[in-house]
Scaffold this motif. Structure first.
Motif, PDB file in Angstrom:
ATOM      1  N   THR A 134       0.701  -1.153   0.046  1.00  0.00           N
ATOM      2  CA  THR A 134       0.177  -0.060   0.105  1.00  0.00           C
ATOM      3  C   THR A 134       1.038   1.322   0.044  1.00  0.00           C
ATOM      4  OG1 THR A 134      -1.704  -1.135   0.914  1.00  0.00           O
ATOM      5  CG2 THR A 134      -1.757   1.264   1.173  1.00  0.00           C
ATOM      6  N   LEU A 135       2.063   1.126   0.744  1.00  0.00           N
ATOM      7  CA  LEU A 135       2.916   2.416   0.722  1.00  0.00           C
ATOM      8  C   LEU A 135       3.549   2.701  -0.482  1.00  0.00           C
ATOM      9  CD1 LEU A 135       4.675   2.079   4.201  1.00  0.00           C
ATOM     10  CD2 LEU A 135       3.007   3.698   3.652  1.00  0.00           C
ATOM     11  N   LEU A 136       3.812   1.581  -1.483  1.00  0.00           N
ATOM     12  CA  LEU A 136       4.285   1.484  -2.479  1.00  0.00           C
ATOM     13  C   LEU A 136       3.340   2.431  -3.720  1.00  0.00           C
ATOM     14  CD1 LEU A 136       6.491  -1.558  -3.107  1.00  0.00           C
ATOM     15  CD2 LEU A 136       7.403   0.772  -2.670  1.00  0.00           C
ATOM     16  N   VAL A 137       2.011   1.722  -3.494  1.00  0.00           N
ATOM     17  CA  VAL A 137       1.041   2.538  -4.419  1.00  0.00           C
ATOM     18  C   VAL A 137       0.652   3.952  -3.880  1.00  0.00           C
ATOM     19  CG1 VAL A 137      -1.486   2.561  -4.763  1.00  0.00           C
ATOM     20  CG2 VAL A 137      -0.207   0.384  -4.669  1.00  0.00           C
ATOM     21  N   ILE A 138       0.734   4.254  -2.845  1.00  0.00           N
ATOM     22  CA  ILE A 138       0.674   5.584  -2.195  1.00  0.00           C
ATOM     23  C   ILE A 138       1.673   6.510  -2.929  1.00  0.00           C
ATOM     24  CG2 ILE A 138       0.679   7.098  -0.240  1.00  0.00           C
ATOM     25  CD1 ILE A 138      -0.796   5.170   1.007  1.00  0.00           C
ATOM     26  N   ASP A 139       2.838   6.163  -2.920  1.00  0.00           N
ATOM     27  CA  ASP A 139       4.090   6.968  -3.361  1.00  0.00           C
ATOM     28  C   ASP A 139       3.936   6.927  -5.010  1.00  0.00           C
ATOM     29  OD1 ASP A 139       6.786   7.891  -2.854  1.00  0.00           O
ATOM     30  OD2 ASP A 139       7.429   6.461  -4.227  1.00  0.00           O
ATOM     31  N   GLU A 140       3.495   6.002  -5.674  1.00  0.00           N
ATOM     32  CA  GLU A 140       3.303   6.175  -7.154  1.00  0.00           C
ATOM     33  C   GLU A 140       2.302   7.118  -7.351  1.00  0.00           C
ATOM     34  OE1 GLU A 140       5.140   5.026  -9.580  1.00  0.00           O
ATOM     35  OE2 GLU A 140       6.739   4.321  -8.239  1.00  0.00           O
ATOM     36  N   LEU A 141       1.074   7.115  -6.555  1.00  0.00           N
ATOM     37  CA  LEU A 141      -0.089   8.091  -6.903  1.00  0.00           C
ATOM     38  C   LEU A 141       0.504   9.505  -6.510  1.00  0.00           C
ATOM     39  CD1 LEU A 141      -2.724   6.054  -5.106  1.00  0.00           C
ATOM     40  CD2 LEU A 141      -2.498   6.471  -7.472  1.00  0.00           C
ATOM     41  N   LYS A 142       1.455   9.608  -5.440  1.00  0.00           N
ATOM     42  CA  LYS A 142       1.832  10.933  -5.282  1.00  0.00           C
ATOM     43  C   LYS A 142       2.669  11.424  -6.296  1.00  0.00           C
ATOM     44  CE  LYS A 142       1.358  11.003   0.068  1.00  0.00           C
ATOM     45  NZ  LYS A 142       2.016  11.030   1.015  1.00  0.00           N
ATOM     46  N   ARG A 143       3.527  10.679  -6.945  1.00  0.00           N
ATOM     47  CA  ARG A 143       4.573  11.089  -7.848  1.00  0.00           C
ATOM     48  C   ARG A 143       3.779  11.435  -9.114  1.00  0.00           C
ATOM     49  NH1 ARG A 143       9.809   9.129  -7.564  1.00  0.00           N
ATOM     50  NH2 ARG A 143      10.251   7.818  -5.627  1.00  0.00           N
ATOM     51  N   SER A 144       2.626  10.994  -9.418  1.00  0.00           N
ATOM     52  CA  SER A 144       1.709  11.215 -10.510  1.00  0.00           C
ATOM     53  C   SER A 144       1.174  12.515 -10.384  1.00  0.00           C
ATOM     54  CB  SER A 144       0.409  10.511 -10.704  1.00  0.00           C
ATOM     55  OG  SER A 144       1.052   9.024 -10.987  1.00  0.00           O
ATOM     56  N   ASN A 145       0.973  13.026  -9.295  1.00  0.00           N
ATOM     57  CA  ASN A 145       0.662  14.477  -8.995  1.00  0.00           C
ATOM     58  C   ASN A 145      -0.334  15.163  -9.684  1.00  0.00           C
ATOM     59  OD1 ASN A 145       1.157  16.925  -7.066  1.00  0.00           O
ATOM     60  ND2 ASN A 145       2.743  17.744  -8.841  1.00  0.00           N
ATOM     61  N   THR A 146      -1.589  14.406  -9.689  1.00  0.00           N
ATOM     62  CA  THR A 146      -2.702  14.928 -10.330  1.00  0.00           C
ATOM     63  C   THR A 146      -3.872  15.055  -9.045  1.00  0.00           C
ATOM     64  OG1 THR A 146      -3.751  12.985 -10.894  1.00  0.00           O
ATOM     65  CG2 THR A 146      -2.329  13.777 -12.440  1.00  0.00           C
ATOM     66  N   PRO A 147      -4.709  15.956  -9.291  1.00  0.00           N
ATOM     67  CA  PRO A 147      -5.910  16.003  -8.273  1.00  0.00           C
ATOM     68  C   PRO A 147      -6.420  14.533  -8.018  1.00  0.00           C
ATOM     69  CG  PRO A 147      -6.133  17.963  -9.742  1.00  0.00           C
ATOM     70  CD  PRO A 147      -4.993  16.894 -10.355  1.00  0.00           C
ATOM     71  N   ALA A 148      -6.749  13.757  -8.755  1.00  0.00           N
ATOM     72  CA  ALA A 148      -7.441  12.557  -8.663  1.00  0.00           C
ATOM     73  C   ALA A 148      -6.405  11.628  -7.936  1.00  0.00           C
ATOM     74  CB  ALA A 148      -7.570  11.908 -10.061  1.00  0.00           C
ATOM     75  N   THR A 149      -4.990  11.315  -8.490  1.00  0.00           N
ATOM     76  CA  THR A 149      -4.200  10.705  -7.821  1.00  0.00           C
ATOM     77  C   THR A 149      -3.942  10.913  -6.344  1.00  0.00           C
ATOM     78  OG1 THR A 149      -2.347  11.686  -8.879  1.00  0.00           O
ATOM     79  CG2 THR A 149      -3.284   9.887  -9.936  1.00  0.00           C
ATOM     80  N   LEU A 150      -3.782  12.275  -6.342  1.00  0.00           N
ATOM     81  CA  LEU A 150      -3.609  12.883  -4.735  1.00  0.00           C
ATOM     82  C   LEU A 150      -4.584  12.570  -3.861  1.00  0.00           C
ATOM     83  CD1 LEU A 150      -1.733  16.328  -5.721  1.00  0.00           C
ATOM     84  CD2 LEU A 150      -0.798  13.962  -4.689  1.00  0.00           C
ATOM     85  N   ALA A 151      -5.951  12.702  -4.212  1.00  0.00           N
ATOM     86  CA  ALA A 151      -6.953  12.586  -3.563  1.00  0.00           C
ATOM     87  C   ALA A 151      -7.208  10.805  -3.176  1.00  0.00           C
ATOM     88  CB  ALA A 151      -8.372  12.632  -4.179  1.00  0.00           C
ATOM     89  N   TRP A 152      -6.745  10.051  -4.062  1.00  0.00           N
ATOM     90  CA  TRP A 152      -6.542   8.555  -3.905  1.00  0.00           C
ATOM     91  C   TRP A 152      -5.666   8.399  -2.873  1.00  0.00           C
ATOM     92  CZ3 TRP A 152      -5.674   4.292  -8.290  1.00  0.00           C
ATOM     93  CH2 TRP A 152      -5.944   3.182  -8.032  1.00  0.00           C
ATOM     94  N   ALA A 153      -4.586   8.823  -3.143  1.00  0.00           N
ATOM     95  CA  ALA A 153      -3.476   8.633  -2.249  1.00  0.00           C
ATOM     96  C   ALA A 153      -3.910   8.901  -0.720  1.00  0.00           C
ATOM     97  CB  ALA A 153      -2.074   9.211  -2.499  1.00  0.00           C
ATOM     98  N   ALA A 154      -4.418  10.070  -0.303  1.00  0.00           N
ATOM     99  CA  ALA A 154      -4.913  10.593   0.768  1.00  0.00           C
ATOM    100  C   ALA A 154      -5.764   9.610   1.388  1.00  0.00           C
ATOM    101  CB  ALA A 154      -5.401  12.054   0.800  1.00  0.00           C
ATOM    102  N   SER A 155      -6.776   9.053   0.435  1.00  0.00           N
ATOM    103  CA  SER A 155      -7.745   8.229   0.974  1.00  0.00           C
ATOM    104  C   SER A 155      -7.013   6.823   1.352  1.00  0.00           C
ATOM    105  CB  SER A 155      -8.607   7.663  -0.273  1.00  0.00           C
ATOM    106  OG  SER A 155      -9.773   6.765   0.241  1.00  0.00           O
ATOM    107  N   LEU A 156      -6.169   6.280   0.563  1.00  0.00           N
ATOM    108  CA  LEU A 156      -5.371   5.246   1.025  1.00  0.00           C
ATOM    109  C   LEU A 156      -4.569   5.317   2.367  1.00  0.00           C
ATOM    110  CD1 LEU A 156      -3.997   3.837  -2.313  1.00  0.00           C
ATOM    111  CD2 LEU A 156      -5.742   2.790  -1.024  1.00  0.00           C
ATOM    112  N   GLU A 157      -4.114   6.445   2.517  1.00  0.00           N
ATOM    113  CA  GLU A 157      -3.192   6.842   3.559  1.00  0.00           C
ATOM    114  C   GLU A 157      -4.288   6.784   4.897  1.00  0.00           C
ATOM    115  OE1 GLU A 157      -1.408  10.521   2.697  1.00  0.00           O
ATOM    116  OE2 GLU A 157       0.835   9.567   2.656  1.00  0.00           O
ATOM    117  N   SER A 158      -5.484   7.301   4.749  1.00  0.00           N
ATOM    118  CA  SER A 158      -6.312   7.450   5.886  1.00  0.00           C
ATOM    119  C   SER A 158      -6.908   6.194   6.393  1.00  0.00           C
ATOM    120  CB  SER A 158      -7.592   8.390   5.599  1.00  0.00           C
ATOM    121  OG  SER A 158      -8.693   8.223   6.540  1.00  0.00           O
ATOM    122  N   ARG A 159      -7.010   5.166   5.180  1.00  0.00           N
ATOM    123  CA  ARG A 159      -7.612   3.919   5.681  1.00  0.00           C
ATOM    124  C   ARG A 159      -6.368   2.811   6.324  1.00  0.00           C
ATOM    125  NH1 ARG A 159      -6.404  -0.804   3.034  1.00  0.00           N
ATOM    126  NH2 ARG A 159      -8.205  -2.647   3.142  1.00  0.00           N
TER     127      ARG A 159
END
Length: 223
Positions: A191-216
């Motif tokens: 999950t941490l790897l997925v979060i890191d990749e989402l943050k690298r993409s740096n779009t509103p959608a991927t950043l929102a998804w990363a924040a959701s995964l971090e919260s869960r």
């Protein structure tokens, strides 16, 4: 699931076969032994819960015929049943912290525990969480997580342990059961790897998804 615990206790007490010491001797101190009611090849002296060749199949052992109340429990499982064992941790014995690789619901196999004889001085830990299992209850525990047991009582702790394959019926049972969840280490790392990749993409959608995964992830780790 209909579990007649008194009938099962009577059956277990009347079994006369010799208990065989658990093969993973590095994982316990004292006495931890087993009786096979269903095993590869249907042999009572085979306490290994895995198939060792393509020609083997799981079959009931002769001991199962002496346990009609346990047979009723098995018959009530509408999923493929692999091994069925009675595991006895004697008074004063401990099962050291260990994990059973790949033995988890998420990986397609579930290990069910039904305490036959136990008490409040038997302490079962999954990770650092105490699991308060009582006689006649049915529990699933993720064996891919580190777990351990201490029998601090003056009597033996005996569990009926059933390994079965996950199917739609079992998934439905799990969806509607009470749960105490904790992420295992491998899932956390993934999950941490997925979060890191989402943050690298740096779009509103991927950043929102990363924040959701971090919260869960934070919620499951803290629970």
């Amino acid at each position: 699931m209909n579990i007649d615990i008194q009938a099962i206790q009577k059956e277990v007490m009347q079994l006369s076969s010799d208990w065989q010491l658990h093969l993973n001797i590095k994982d316990y101190a004292g006495s931890w032994s087993a009786l096979s009611l269903r095993s590869p090849g249907g042999k009572a002296n085979n306490i290994i819960p895995q198939l060792l060749s393509d020609t083997q199949v799981f079959e009931d052992t002769p001991l199962m015929t002496q346990c009609p109340a346990i047979q009723k429990v098995i018959a009530g499982l509408e999923c493929p049943v692999c091994s069925v064992r009675l595991l006895n941790l004697t008074s004063g014995s401990v099962i050291k912290p260990h994990k059973d690789a790949d033995l988890a619901f998420e990986k397609g196999e579930a290990r069910l525990h039904i305490p036959i004889f136990t008490n409040e001085k038997v302490l079962f830990y999954s990770e650092d969480e105490l699991v308060p299992m009582r006689e006649g209850e049915c529990w699933y525990l993720n064996a891919n997580l580190i777990h351990s047991v201490e029998n601090n009582s003056n009597s033996d702790r005996i569990h009926l342990v059933i390994d079965c394959m996950v199917n739609d019926w079992l998934k439905d049972i799990f969806d509607n059961a009470e749960k105490s969840e904790k992420e295992d280490v491998e899932n956390i790392e993934e999950t941490l790897l997925v979060i890191d990749e989402l943050k690298r993409s740096n779009t509103p959608a991927t950043l929102a998804w990363a924040a959701s995964l971090e919260s869960r992830l934070k919620q499951n780790v803290l629970n």
